[in-house]
Write a protein that holds these residues in place. Structure first.
Motif, mmCIF file in Angstrom:
data_model
loop_
_atom_site.group_PDB
_atom_site.id
_atom_site.type_symbol
_atom_site.label_atom_id
_atom_site.label_comp_id
_atom_site.label_asym_id
_atom_site.label_seq_id
_atom_site.Cartn_x
_atom_site.Cartn_y
_atom_site.Cartn_z
ATOM 1 N N VAL A 22 0.814 -1.222 0.000
ATOM 2 C CA VAL A 22 0.000 0.000 0.000
ATOM 3 C C VAL A 22 0.848 1.274 0.000
ATOM 4 O O VAL A 22 0.556 2.196 -0.777
ATOM 5 N N PRO A 23 1.909 1.396 0.810
ATOM 6 C CA PRO A 23 2.697 2.635 0.734
ATOM 7 C C PRO A 23 3.355 2.841 -0.633
ATOM 8 O O PRO A 23 3.373 3.964 -1.156
ATOM 9 N N ILE A 24 3.850 1.783 -1.225
ATOM 10 C CA ILE A 24 4.527 1.900 -2.516
ATOM 11 C C ILE A 24 3.523 2.246 -3.618
ATOM 12 O O ILE A 24 3.725 3.186 -4.391
ATOM 13 N N ALA A 57 9.580 8.196 -6.908
ATOM 14 C CA ALA A 57 8.715 8.151 -5.731
ATOM 15 C C ALA A 57 8.757 6.777 -5.071
ATOM 16 O O ALA A 57 8.829 6.664 -3.838
ATOM 17 N N ILE A 58 8.738 5.737 -5.873
ATOM 18 C CA ILE A 58 8.804 4.376 -5.331
ATOM 19 C C ILE A 58 10.148 4.144 -4.646
ATOM 20 O O ILE A 58 10.204 3.565 -3.557
ATOM 21 N N LEU A 64 12.758 5.137 2.556
ATOM 22 C CA LEU A 64 12.262 5.614 3.849
ATOM 23 C C LEU A 64 11.635 4.505 4.694
ATOM 24 O O LEU A 64 11.810 4.473 5.914
ATOM 25 N N LEU A 65 10.896 3.606 4.059
ATOM 26 C CA LEU A 65 10.162 2.582 4.798
ATOM 27 C C LEU A 65 10.769 1.189 4.686
ATOM 28 O O LEU A 65 10.193 0.233 5.185
ATOM 29 N N GLY A 66 11.918 1.085 4.038
ATOM 30 C CA GLY A 66 12.532 -0.227 3.844
ATOM 31 C C GLY A 66 12.872 -0.937 5.136
ATOM 32 O O GLY A 66 12.676 -2.148 5.260
#
Length: 90
Positions: A22-24, A57-58, A64-66
């Motif tokens: 969902v974030p990606i 963006a991806i 950031l969220l990895g």
């Protein structure tokens, strides 16, 4: 293995996939909409124009969220591995 256990495994697996994607996909969707609005207002109809902003963006979201994604997947994998002895019934 009961039906309830299988249902819980499928439910947690689907939830894990959603948490990862969902974030990606959301960032790609937002950037795609912004670029589409820009293209509509400027009458630039280049199809390849959306690729680079979405790609960047991806990459930013993954950067950031990895760490959170890796931790979440690791915990899910550990939970699955700890369920194996309980599922064998021994």
């Amino acid at each position: 293995m009961t039906l309830n256990v299988i249902e819980n495994l499928l439910q947690s697996g689907i939830l894990q996939v959603l948490k990862m994607t969902v974030p990606i996909l959301g960032s790609a969707l937002i950037v795609g909409l912004i670029v589409a609005i820009f293209q509509a207002t400027t009458s630039i109809q280049e199809q390849t124009l959306t690729f680079l902003p979405k790609f960047l963006a991806i990459l930013i979201v993954i950067a950031l969220l990895g760490g959170w994604m890796f931790t979440s997947m690791r915990q899910y994998f550990i939970d699955i591995l700890t369920m194996i002895p309980r599922m064998s019934g021994r």
